[in-house]
Motif scaffolding. Structure first.
Motif, PDB file in Angstrom:
ATOM      1  N   GLU A 111     -16.035  -2.194 -14.357  1.00 43.27           N
ATOM      2  CA  GLU A 111     -14.698  -1.923 -13.844  1.00 43.27           C
ATOM      3  C   GLU A 111     -14.397  -0.436 -13.705  1.00 43.27           C
ATOM      4  N   THR A 112     -15.393   0.425 -13.952  1.00 47.19           N
ATOM      5  CA  THR A 112     -15.194   1.860 -13.746  1.00 47.19           C
ATOM      6  C   THR A 112     -15.825   2.344 -12.441  1.00 47.19           C
ATOM      7  N   LEU A 145      -7.553   5.773 -10.067  1.00 50.16           N
ATOM      8  CA  LEU A 145      -7.846   5.229 -11.393  1.00 50.16           C
ATOM      9  C   LEU A 145      -7.218   3.856 -11.573  1.00 50.16           C
ATOM     10  N   THR A 146      -5.988   3.701 -11.062  1.00 53.91           N
ATOM     11  CA  THR A 146      -5.285   2.420 -11.180  1.00 53.91           C
ATOM     12  C   THR A 146      -4.653   2.062  -9.836  1.00 53.91           C
ATOM     13  N   SER A 147      -4.215   0.824  -9.722  1.00 52.66           N
ATOM     14  CA  SER A 147      -3.542   0.371  -8.505  1.00 52.66           C
ATOM     15  C   SER A 147      -2.047   0.644  -8.542  1.00 52.66           C
ATOM     16  N   ASP A 148      -1.581   1.278  -9.616  1.00 56.22           N
ATOM     17  CA  ASP A 148      -0.170   1.647  -9.730  1.00 56.22           C
ATOM     18  C   ASP A 148       0.169   2.716  -8.675  1.00 56.22           C
ATOM     19  N   ASP A 151       0.731   6.302  -9.969  1.00 51.56           N
ATOM     20  CA  ASP A 151      -0.332   6.943 -10.738  1.00 51.56           C
ATOM     21  C   ASP A 151      -1.255   7.684  -9.780  1.00 51.56           C
ATOM     22  N   ARG A 153      -3.806   9.712 -10.646  1.00 46.42           N
ATOM     23  CA  ARG A 153      -5.090  10.073 -11.236  1.00 46.42           C
ATOM     24  C   ARG A 153      -6.251   9.503 -10.401  1.00 46.42           C
ATOM     25  N   LYS A 338      -5.467   2.147  -3.067  1.00 44.32           N
ATOM     26  CA  LYS A 338      -4.697   1.286  -3.973  1.00 44.32           C
ATOM     27  C   LYS A 338      -4.871  -0.183  -3.595  1.00 44.32           C
ATOM     28  N   LEU A 341      -8.468  -1.281  -4.498  1.00 52.62           N
ATOM     29  CA  LEU A 341      -8.623  -1.425  -5.946  1.00 52.62           C
ATOM     30  C   LEU A 341      -7.992  -2.726  -6.430  1.00 52.62           C
ATOM     31  N   LYS A 342      -6.844  -3.051  -5.878  1.00 52.29           N
ATOM     32  CA  LYS A 342      -6.189  -4.310  -6.243  1.00 52.29           C
ATOM     33  C   LYS A 342      -7.066  -5.497  -5.875  1.00 52.29           C
ATOM     34  N   GLU A 345      -9.973  -5.709  -8.355  1.00 50.87           N
ATOM     35  CA  GLU A 345      -9.535  -6.299  -9.618  1.00 50.87           C
ATOM     36  C   GLU A 345      -9.526  -7.820  -9.534  1.00 50.87           C
TER      37      GLU A 345
END
Length: 364
Positions: A111-112, A145-148, A151, A153, A338, A341-342, A345
């Motif tokens: 997951e990285t 880094l995240t789907s937020d 965020d 990063r 984003k 990435l979603k 996931e």
């Protein structure tokens, strides 16, 4: 033990009938399918030869536009990709998947990073009957880094590098160069067919997040219940697919009957399908089309898709040149990375809710 029985017995071939693989009745393969003779086969020699005429390019643009509008899928010949390179990658893919499961898992995806081997992908919450190795086109690939949405990063994804077969990485990198050249030619033709400048899409791909995937579909003892890949639409800009002679790709026809039709392998041709981002950029003039992969109870199958994605921070929205009073925007903007990435996931495990889809961004 031969390559086929060895590979399938060390991974999916020994899996008992598992409910995770079983499709809902409405998605199971039909015993009778329609052959896809209607899917256009397009000769790209006007843009791959040394002295193309303007009239031949104009005719090609019209042909591409018609295929995009009516099908969203087409095959291309005389594409300029060396046949020897394609053969080398297919042989390397077969050698990689013939290894023991233990050896393949030494380069497992996690997951990285989206790079590496895995055999547990889900499509719309049902596990696919396949094994996969993904390799990033750009290294490092910049990714959220995240789907937020709040965020900012960034991760720097790098490739997993198998030690076997020899020169695997070099073959993959050479193949990716050829895929990039072909994808840019296709993007230019698609842009012209929409009435845009030929280089209109180029600005979005400087730090692209594209990747090549090696697919292995072992023989499936319950091929009437499972799918190699469940019904889905690709989330990138476009996909360029090389497949072997076994076949299995099916496309849902855009007519009222919504029949699944087979895309028969044509030697040395590539299958092109438009994906979600082209659908949004064109404001729905061209559509991403649903497709799936059926599995074979006796034969293993190999395929190699190249997924073309823009930079992670690309704001995907209908292009301003195609928007006017009578054709207002049909989609809300979203960030490519984003969104992807979603989707990633959702590919790792089964969720209760539907995976993120492009229709979630459609303006009512």
């Amino acid at each position: 033990m031969n390559e086929s029985s060895s590979s399938s017995s060390q991974a999916m071939g020994t899996i008992d009938v598992d409910q995770a693989f079983i499709q809902e009745p409405e998605h199971r393969p039909s015993l009778s399918t329609i052959e896809g003779q209607g899917i256009p086969v397009i000769d790209l020699s006007p843009v791959t030869s040394n002295n193309p005429s303007l009239s031949s390019i104009d005719a090609l643009v019209k042909e591409i536009g018609s295929a995009c509008k009516e099908w969203g899928f087409f095959q291309v010949t005389n594409h300029g990709v060396p046949l020897s390179l394609r053969r080398n990658l297919l042989e390397a893919s077969k050698s990689f998947f013939a290894q023991s499961l233990q050896d393949k898992k030494k380069v497992s995806r996690d997951e990285t990073s989206a790079s590496g081997y895995y055999d547990t992908e889900h499509t719309k919450n049902v596990r696919d009957w396949k094994e996969v190795f993904d390799f990033l086109a750009k290294e490092p690939t910049l990714f959220p880094l995240t789907s937020d949405e709040h965020d900012d990063r960034i991760l720097h994804w790098t490739n997993k590098n198998p030690q076997y077969p020899p020169h695997f990485r070099d073959i993959l990198k050479e193949y990716i160069k050829e895929m990039e050249k072909l994808s840019y030619k296709l993007l230019e033709l698609i842009a012209l067919s929409l009435g845009l400048e030929s280089k209109r899409f180029e600005e979005f791909f400087g730090d692209q997040t594209s990747f090549v995937r090696l697919n292995y579909y072992p023989p499936c003892p319950y091929s009437h219940l499972a799918l190699g890949v469940g019904p889905h639409k690709d989330s990138g800009a476009l996909t360029i697919l090389a497949q072997d002679d076994v076949g299995g790709l099916q496309v849902k026809r855009k007519t009222h009957d919504q029949e699944w039709i087979n895309v028969e392998p044509i030697p040395h041709a590539y299958i092109i399908n438009l994906a979600d981002i082209i659908q949004v950029w064109s404001n729905g003039a061209y559509e991403s089309v649903e497709h799936r992969v059926i599995v074979n109870s006796e034969k293993e199958r190999f395929s190699i898709p190249y997924f073309l994605f823009p930079a992670h921070d690309t704001k995907v929205k209908p292009l301003k040149e195609l928007i006017h009073e009578d054709n207002p925007p049909k989609y809300r903007p979203y960030r490519s990375g984003k969104f992807l990435l979603k989707r990633f996931e959702g590919n790792f495990q089964k969720h209760r809710e539907e995976n993120l889809q492009i229709h979630h961004f459609k303006i009512a």
